[in-house]
Design a protein around this motif. Structure first.
Motif, PDB file in Angstrom:
ATOM      1  N   PRO A  61       0.472  -1.509  -0.140  1.00 34.13           N
ATOM      2  CA  PRO A  61       0.091  -0.326  -0.470  1.00 34.13           C
ATOM      3  C   PRO A  61       0.872   1.254  -0.229  1.00 34.13           C
ATOM      4  O   PRO A  61       1.731   1.300   0.779  1.00 34.13           O
ATOM      5  N   ASP A  62       0.346   2.457  -0.758  1.00 33.23           N
ATOM      6  CA  ASP A  62       0.922   3.665  -1.083  1.00 33.23           C
ATOM      7  C   ASP A  62       0.819   4.018   0.394  1.00 33.23           C
ATOM      8  O   ASP A  62       0.288   4.061   1.336  1.00 33.23           O
ATOM      9  N   ALA A  63       2.048   4.394   1.178  1.00 33.53           N
ATOM     10  CA  ALA A  63       2.533   4.550   3.091  1.00 33.53           C
ATOM     11  C   ALA A  63       1.664   6.057   3.108  1.00 33.53           C
ATOM     12  O   ALA A  63       1.056   6.650   4.725  1.00 33.53           O
ATOM     13  N   GLU A  64       1.886   6.875   2.275  1.00 30.05           N
ATOM     14  CA  GLU A  64       0.752   8.514   2.560  1.00 30.05           C
ATOM     15  C   GLU A  64      -0.118   7.851   2.364  1.00 30.05           C
ATOM     16  O   GLU A  64      -0.811   8.390   3.426  1.00 30.05           O
ATOM     17  N   LYS A  65      -0.934   7.413   1.553  1.00 29.42           N
ATOM     18  CA  LYS A  65      -2.195   7.253   1.472  1.00 29.42           C
ATOM     19  C   LYS A  65      -3.543   6.207   2.655  1.00 29.42           C
ATOM     20  O   LYS A  65      -4.018   6.456   3.054  1.00 29.42           O
TER      21      LYS A  65
END
Length: 168
Positions: A61-65
Motif C-alpha cells: 500500500p502507498d504509505a502516504e495514502k
C-alpha cells in the motif's frame, strides 16, 4: 431473493485522490445514511492505492495514502459491519500504471486474504500482447479459490474475447 453484490467504488468520484481517511469517511456515511442496512456492504478501493513498485514480489500500500496499511483498514471496515474491496489488474501494470497481477496472481490473492479483503475488482489493462484474457481471469479465479478466504471476484474486461461465454 438473492441480491447482487452492492457497494461503493472510489474511482468515479475520486480517481487517484484516495486515502485511508476518505475510505473510512465513506464507510461511516454508508452506515449513517442507511446504505449498509439497505444491503450496500462493499467499500471498494479502486486503482492507485499501491506503491509504484512491488517489494519482495508483493504489492505494498502507498504509505502516504494508507499509512496503517490495508489490514488495519479492513479491520475498521469490518467493525462497521461492511466489507472491504480492493483493485488489481490482469495486466503487467494497472490502468493507471501501478503494478498489476500478471504472473503474481497467487501471491496477490494470498496478500489480499492476509489483509482481510472481501472483494477484488479485476481490470483488463496492459496485458502482454501474447496474453490470453480467459486464461488470466481463470488463473486469478483459481488463486482466489486457493487463498483461504472468501473473496468476491468482480471481473472487469469490457466484454473482450466473448467473456460473457466464460466469465461466470
Amino acid at each position: 431473493v438473492t441480491k447482487p453484490p452492492m457497494g461503493w467504488n472510489s474511482w468515479n468520484t475520486f480517481g487517484r485522490d484516495i486515502s485511508e481517511d476518505l475510505i473510512l469517511q465513506t464507510a461511516d456515511a454508508m452506515v449513517r445514511f442507511g446504505f449498509r442496512d439497505a444491503g450496500y456492504e462493499y467499500v471498494v478501493i479502486d486503482d492507485c492505492w499501491a506503491e509504484k513498485q512491488r517489494k519482495n514480489g508483493r504489492l505494498v500500500p502507498d504509505a502516504e495514502k494508507f499509512p496503517r496499511g490495508i489490514k488495519a483498514l479492513a479491520e475498521e471496515i469490518h467493525a462497521r459491519g461492511l466489507k472491504l474491496g480492493i483493485y488489481s489488474c490482469a495486466g503487467v501494470r494497472t490502468c493507471q500504471n501501478y503494478p498489476g497481477s500478471f504472473d503474481h496472481e497467487f501471491i496477490d490473492a494470498e496478500t489480499f486474504a492476509e489483509w482481510g479483503v472481501d472483494f477484488l475488482k479485476y481490470d483488463y489493462c496492459n496485458l502482454p500482447k501474447t496474453a490470453n484474457g480467459k486464461l488470466l481471469y481463470h488463473r486469478m479465479g483459481n488463486a482466489l479459490r486457493a487463498c483461504g478466504r472468501d473473496i468476491l471476484f468482480s471481473a472487469c474486461n469490457w466484454g473482450e474475447g466473448e467473456s460473457y461465454r466464460w466469465m461466470r
